[in-house]
Scaffold this active site. Structure first.
Site, PDB file in Angstrom:
ATOM      1  N   SER A 479       0.816  -1.210   0.000  1.00 16.21           N
ATOM      2  CA  SER A 479       0.000   0.000   0.000  1.00 16.21           C
ATOM      3  C   SER A 479       0.854   1.266   0.000  1.00 16.21           C
ATOM      4  O   SER A 479       0.477   2.292  -0.542  1.00 16.21           O
ATOM      5  CB  SER A 479      -0.951   0.008   1.184  1.00 16.21           C
ATOM      6  OG  SER A 479      -0.190  -0.068   2.378  1.00 16.21           O
ATOM      7  N   GLU A 480       2.040   1.123   0.571  1.00 12.50           N
ATOM      8  CA  GLU A 480       2.955   2.268   0.576  1.00 12.50           C
ATOM      9  C   GLU A 480       3.366   2.608  -0.850  1.00 12.50           C
ATOM     10  O   GLU A 480       3.418   3.754  -1.261  1.00 12.50           O
ATOM     11  CB  GLU A 480       4.222   1.931   1.370  1.00 12.50           C
ATOM     12  CG  GLU A 480       4.032   1.998   2.868  1.00 12.50           C
ATOM     13  CD  GLU A 480       5.255   1.464   3.598  1.00 12.50           C
ATOM     14  OE1 GLU A 480       5.736   2.149   4.493  1.00 12.50           O
ATOM     15  OE2 GLU A 480       5.717   0.373   3.218  1.00 12.50           O
TER      16      GLU A 480
END
Ligand SMILES: *[C@@H]1O[C@H](CO)[C@@H](O)[C@H](O)[C@H]1NC(C)=O
Ligand SMILES: *[C@@H]1O[C@H](CO)[C@@H](O)[C@H](O)[C@H]1NC(C)=O
Ligand SMILES: *[C@@H]1O[C@H](CO)[C@@H](O)[C@H](O)[C@H]1NC(C)=O
Ligand SMILES: *[C@@H]1O[C@H](CO)[C@@H](O)[C@H](O)[C@H]1NC(C)=O
Ligand SMILES: *[C@@H]1O[C@H](CO)[C@@H](O)[C@H](O)[C@H]1NC(C)=O
Ligand SMILES: *[C@@H]1O[C@H](CO)[C@@H](O)[C@H](O)[C@H]1NC(C)=O
Ligand SMILES: *[C@@H]1O[C@H](CO)[C@@H](O)[C@H](O)[C@H]1NC(C)=O
Ligand SMILES: *[C@@H]1O[C@H](CO)[C@@H](O)[C@H](O)[C@H]1NC(C)=O
Ligand SMILES: *[C@@H]1O[C@H](CO)[C@@H](O)[C@H](O)[C@H]1NC(C)=O
Length: 576
Positions: A479-480
């Site tokens: 997700s980063e």
């Protein structure tokens, strides 16, 4: 003097002449005498010869005896020449007349089988006060302005001197001599008349002529006064060209032209005529037949015209000037017309030029639309080296490549595409420097920092898309990373190139950023297979990709050693 009554004095001299002519024509010396008692006038002190109204020309015939009587007297008037009143040659003479002579006289005409009598009424006038004439004894004559007029001293036939020489006539205007000094005026030789050239209204007035009559050694004055009337006739109106007006007209070759020349004037019978090349028009061209016309117009005007047809305008008609002439007195008046070929209109050129320019622009835009990619690529390859040294934008990579790992179907393999075909074409053939995530990242590095850093160092982001929505789990997995990519895609202004490995029907399940880019810039669809042919930089697909890639040089390799792994050449390039 044959005058019916006072008012008949106002008849023109001409009517007297007409009567005389009439009498000659009928060849009879006798006249019924249109007046019951004919009136005669004389100025006191002047000699007078009275003709019997019924024998106007006693000298022409001799088969009768004519005798004059004073009213009521049975003794004929004496025939003694010395007597103040006597009869001679059929005429009753008063040399000179006196006021008391006014009255009736009678002429008696006797022939073998016939006799007749006629009375006349003689009136002896005095001059009007301060004048050399009596206003009741004037002969009326008319002249026309601008014309040459003639004032005739009338009724002097009986006063020829004995030697029958022409009498010397003196002229006065309003009883004053000297008016003949005007250059326009001249004595008419042998006519007892004055000629006035170019009459003006100022010429009207009372003209008195006086001659000296010598009888029995004594001199007497014989005078006549003419009241001259000056008429401003319509003939005053000088001829004027209505058409042509020394103009040119534009006519096309082969067209029909009516060549008309018309003149307005107060004169009937003017005949205008055309010339060209110093000759009549019908000598110039036998089909040019002139036609004359004359039309009466209001106010005494006349339009005189001539026209001819040029049924088909020829080259020679443009070469000469057509002149229309008319004679006015001794003067020739001229006006001309020239035929001209119409110049091709500038307007036409402008419109034509404008239309073709617009067409050209549209065509250029059209061509550019179709061949945009080829043109840009050709421009980059041919012109770029000429543009000189470019300023570095401080970026290392030409593109950051993001692709779904290990997606294999019968149609595509994202791994093969991203790790083999893409580097083969863009790096090896085109000399671009790519950062392929999963190939160039070093193990152990924090994903977020790598992605962020590498994207910042790249000029483009290439996202390889597959239809399978699950692919995006790679983004979801990290997700980063997704966040970084998302930031890059939407905020950093880096251009993103979407490559669809297969047609993607539905973007609904795609991340927002992808949807946004697809909508804004579209996507390039991979149409090739994974064969050698598809690995040529000159296929449509790769040209399209190269078009979206930054322009680059295949220039020197200096500084190669300084670059990180995977760099095939230094990148001193700039954005398009
Ligand atoms: C005219 O008069 C003369 C005499 O004086 C006479 O001899 C003659 O016949 C007359 N003529 C006519 C036409 O009466
Ligand atoms: C002319 O004569 C007639 C008679 O013969 C007489 O009655 C008349 O008055 C006279 N007229 C003049 C003007 O002498
Ligand atoms: C009188 O005689 C002339 C010729 O002298 C003649 O012409 C005329 O007819 C005669 N008239 C009369 C009324 O007899
Ligand atoms: C003769 O003429 C004078 C002047 O015009 C006039 O007064 C007179 O009445 C006339 N006489 C006759 C008989 O016509
Ligand atoms: C001519 O004479 C009359 C008098 O008989 C006078 O009234 C008139 O003014 C004169 N005309 C000119 C032009 O002087
Ligand atoms: C004729 O008229 C002129 C001018 O009016 C004058 O000088 C002369 O004395 C006159 N002659 C006679 C004979 O009346
Ligand atoms: C005179 O000629 C011109 C030119 O042909 C024409 O237009 C015009 O009607 C003519 N005028 C007359 C009064 O004929
Ligand atoms: C000129 O041509 C017309 C017909 O076009 C004709 O009516 C006319 O009479 C011609 N005029 C001359 C002067 O030939
Ligand atoms: C037209 O030209 C002629 C000579 O060609 C000249 O005499 C005439 O005055 C000119 N008319 C006008 C109105 O200019």
């Amino acid at each position: 003097m044959l005058i019916e009554n006072i008012s008949s004095l106002q008849q023109k001299m001409i009517s007297a002449f007409l009567l005389i002519v009439y009498l000659i024509l009928v060849t009879s010396p006798f006249s019924a005498g249109e007046c019951v008692i004919c009136d005669y006038f004389v100025l006191v002190g002047e000699p007078m010869a009275v003709r019997c109204p019924i024998v106007t020309f006693p000298e022409l015939h001799s088969d009768y005896n004519l005798t004059w009587y004073k009213n009521g007297s049975i003794t004929p008037v004496t025939t003694e020449k010395q007597a103040r009143i006597h009869q001679r040659g059929g005429l009753l003479w008063f040399i000179p007349a006196r006021l008391e002579d006014s009255g009736l006289y009678e002429c008696d005409v006797r022939r073998l089988n016939h006799s007749s009598k006629k009375s006349i009424n003689l009136t002896v006038f005095k001059n009007d006060d301060g004048l050399c004439f009596n206003g009741k004894m004037k002969f009326e004559q008319k002249v026309m302005t601008t014309h040459t007029g003639k004032i005739i001293c009338p009724d002097l036939e009986d006063f020829r001197d004995e030697d029958n020489s022409e009498p010397e006539v003196h002229w006065y205007k309003e009883c004053k001599p000297g008016f003949l000094e005007d250059k326009r005026l001249a004595l008419a030789v042998g006519e007892n008349a004055v000629l006035i050239h170019s009459v003006t209204v100022q010429d009207r007035g009372n003209y008195t002529c006086r001659m000296v009559y010598t009888h029995m050694g004594k001199q007497y004055n014989v005078s006549r006064t003419v009241s001259l009337e000056v008429k401003e006739s319509p003939q005053q109106i000088r001829p004027e060209f209505i058409y042509p007006k020394n103009n040119t007209i534009e006519v096309d070759l082969g067209t029909h032209v009516v060549m008309e020349c018309n003149i307005s004037s107060g004169i009937n019978g003017l005949i205008p005529f055309w010339t060209v090349n110093d000759d009549d028009v019908d000598s110039f061209d036998s089909t040019y037949k002139e036609q004359f016309y004359e039309e009466g117009m209001p106010h005494g005007l006349t339009v005189s015209g001539t026209k001819f047809n040029i049924s088909k305008v020829k080259i020679k008609d443009y070469m000469y000037t057509f002149f229309c002439h008319v004679m006015y007195g001794t003067q020739q008046m001229t006006a001309y017309i020239k035929l001209e070929r119409p110049a091709p209109s500038i307007q036409g050129y402008l419109i034509g030029g404008g239309v073709s320019l617009v067409f050209l622009v549209f065509f250029a835009v059209f061509v550019y639309k179709i061949f945009k990619i080829d043109i840009v690529l050709w421009y980059r390859s041919s012109c770029h080296p000429l543009l000189g040294k470019e300023v570095s934008d401080g970026k290392i990579y030409d593109a950051y490549v993001l692709y779904p790992k290990n997606r294999v179907s019968c149609l595509y393999s994202s791994d093969i595409f991203a790790l083999k075909i893409l580097p083969e074409v863009l790096e090896r053939q085109c000399g671009y420097n790519l950062f392929i995530f999963g190939r160039d990242d070093l193990p152990g590095e924090a994903v977020i920092s790598i992605v962020d850093e590498k994207i910042r160092q790249s000029r483009r982001v290439i996202v390889v898309l597959v239809p399978e929505p699950s692919f995006y789990s790679i983004l979801e997995d990290a997700s980063e990373k997704q966040l970084a990519v998302y930031n890059a895609l939407t905020h950093d202004g880096i251009k993103v190139i979407l490559i669809e490995l297969e047609k993607i029907q539905d973007y609904a399940s795609m991340p927002e950023s992808i949807k946004y880019i697809k909508q804004k810039h579209g996507a390039i669809r991979w149409k090739g297979d994974f064969s050698e042919n598809s690995c040529s930089a000159s296929t449509r697909f790769w040209k399209n990709v190269r078009y979206h890639m930054p322009s680059r040089t295949h220039a020197s390799s200096s500084g190669l050693h300084l670059l990180p792994k995977g760099f095939s050449s230094p990148q001193i390039t700039s954005e398009e």
